[in-house]
Enzyme design. Structure first.
Site, PDB file in Angstrom:
ATOM      1  N   PHE A 155       0.856  -1.171   0.000  1.00 14.29           N
ATOM      2  CA  PHE A 155       0.000   0.000   0.000  1.00 14.29           C
ATOM      3  C   PHE A 155       0.898   1.228   0.000  1.00 14.29           C
ATOM      4  CE2 PHE A 155      -2.320   3.556   1.697  1.00 14.29           C
ATOM      5  CZ  PHE A 155      -3.496   3.506   0.979  1.00 14.29           C
ATOM      6  N   ASP A 240       9.729   2.821   1.461  1.00 15.47           N
ATOM      7  CA  ASP A 240       8.544   3.573   1.861  1.00 15.47           C
ATOM      8  C   ASP A 240       8.409   3.472   3.375  1.00 15.47           C
ATOM      9  OD1 ASP A 240       6.029   4.498   2.510  1.00 15.47           O
ATOM     10  OD2 ASP A 240       5.021   3.579   0.807  1.00 15.47           O
ATOM     11  N   LYS A 269       3.338  11.272   6.679  1.00 13.04           N
ATOM     12  CA  LYS A 269       2.532  11.108   7.890  1.00 13.04           C
ATOM     13  C   LYS A 269       3.128  11.814   9.107  1.00 13.04           C
ATOM     14  CE  LYS A 269      -0.033   7.046   6.380  1.00 13.04           C
ATOM     15  NZ  LYS A 269      -1.232   7.799   5.975  1.00 13.04           N
TER      16      LYS A 269
END
Length: 414
Positions: A155, A240, A269
């Site tokens: 994801f 990531d 984030k």
């Protein structure tokens, strides 16, 4: 706000006020989310307050965007000061927080240069562009043939390009055709990766831990194996670390657990401190400098407010306090979760203050358990049908963590 061990065990119903506000939002918003039936009005640390006046313990932390909790005092002070002074110039002009931010993030990552963006998906797309450009300009792959190997179960975001190499039918179904050049291999298998490398491969994109897939931790040595293959075949390793990085797993980066340094860090984030979207691609000059003026950009990327908060986040991380809390409380969390009954919980995965609780066969869907937790004043989220994701802010107290797992144990039995 109230701490968990002072709350009684009475279940909290969905009030008429909450239901009305949810219906009002549903009337005019796109239906791309199915949120739990709660409406939050304020937050502090690991706690939030609902429109119903009830305090809830947040153990999702915005999918790791709130690593430092809600309304961290130092970050809020930075934001207030910067908002009153300067918030946006676009990248057509320089501002006085930009150089500091880039230097801070580069130092944290032990790299030379930073490409700031806004969201995690933007950072991933930027890293893909960077890798392709490097493949053509430096490695010499023929034009329009560059391939970036991805992993099943990944994801990385929701753009057309990214969902094109997702293996989740819900993420990609109905959105094709997709850009080519992203072969997929089994996550955690170095052999599968090795077999997929061709003369056109320029990079490997990997999550050190797959969050959305259910907090999947790869086998020991996997990241080191990816690093070795990238070195052998002259490929870029793109890590990531949007969810796994910035203290979540007990180190600054999840790659640190195997002492692996990727060629490119992809951050997001928590870099925005839970206040604004801030993301970044971080690499050395031999990679970053293939991008030239006019070839990539973002009006809001690297804006003064984002840079000020991002620098504040780096200072918090450089204290080491949050990584240590994640390690110590993470060990405690996983020990408690492993004591949950085997007839309800099949497996507990994760690292640091990050856990995927996989439900045993025959149990209700994870969404149902999360709804039961909501009634018990704990906010968690399911990862697909069978896994409950636990990722509290790194500021959570030991007592509140204990209370949350006790509520989970209660929710599992109904």
């Amino acid at each position: 706000m109230t701490t968990g061990h002072h709350l009684d065990a009475e279940l909290v119903p969905v009030t008429a006020g909450t239901a009305a506000e949810l219906a009002r939002a549903d009337e005019r918003s796109a239906h791309n989310y199915s949120p739990l039936p709660v409406v939050i009005t304020s937050g502090e640390g690991a706690w939030v307050r609902g429109i119903d006046g009830v305090d809830y313990l947040d153990v999702l932390a915005g999918y790791s965007a709130l690593n430092f909790g809600h309304a961290h005092p130092e970050l809020v002070d930075i934001a207030r000061e910067q908002i009153a002074r300067l918030t946006l110039t676009s990248r057509a002009f320089q501002h006085d927080r930009f150089a500091e931010f880039c230097a801070d993030v580069a130092r944290l990552c032990r790299k030379d240069a930073v490409l700031p963006m806004n969201t995690g998906a933007e950072a991933v797309e930027s890293a893909l562009k960077l890798a392709r450009k490097w493949g053509y300009d430096v490695k010499g792959v023929p034009d329009d043939r560059a391939e970036i190997i991805t992993c099943a179960g990944n994801f990385h975001g929701r753009t057309i390009g990214i969902v094109g190499f997702s293996t989740d039918p819900d993420a990609r179904g109905g959105f094709g055709p997709f850009p080519p050049g992203f072969p997929s291999v089994e996550y955690g298998s170095v052999d599968a990766l090795a077999a997929a490398i061709t003369e056109n491969t320029v990079a490997v994109l990997v999550e050190p831990i797959q969050g959305e897939a259910g907090v999947l931790v790869p086998p020991d040595g996997y990241l080191a194996g990816v690093r070795a293959l990238c070195d052998e075949h002259r490929l870029l390793m793109l890590a990531d670390e949007i969810q796994s990085g910035l203290g979540r797993t007990g180190d600054t980066f999840a790659c640190d657990h195997e002492r692996v340094v990727p060629d490119v860090y992809i951050l997001g984030k928590a870099l925005g401190g839970g206040i604004v979207p801030v993301s970044a691609v971080v690499a050395n000059r031999d990679v970053m400098d293939v991008i030239h003026p006019g070839q990539h950009g973002s009006t809001f990327g690297g804006n003064p407010l984002a840079c000020a908060i991002g620098s504040g986040v780096v200072r918090l991380l450089e204290s080491g306090v949050y990584q240590r809390r994640s390690r110590e409380l993470g060990d405690y969390l996983h020990a408690m979760l492993r004591q949950l009954p085997a007839d309800h919980v099949a497996e507990v995965r994760g690292r640091g203050l990050w856990a995927g609780v996989e439900l045993a066969p025959g149990q209700p869907p994870a969404r149902v358990i999360c709804e039961r937790l909501l009634a018990r004043r704990v906010l968690a989220k399911d990862a697909h049908e069978g896994t409950i994701r636990i990722a509290p802010p790194l500021v959570i107290s030991r007592d509140d963590l204990t209370w949350a797992v006790e509520r989970l144990a209660d929710a599992l039995v109904g």
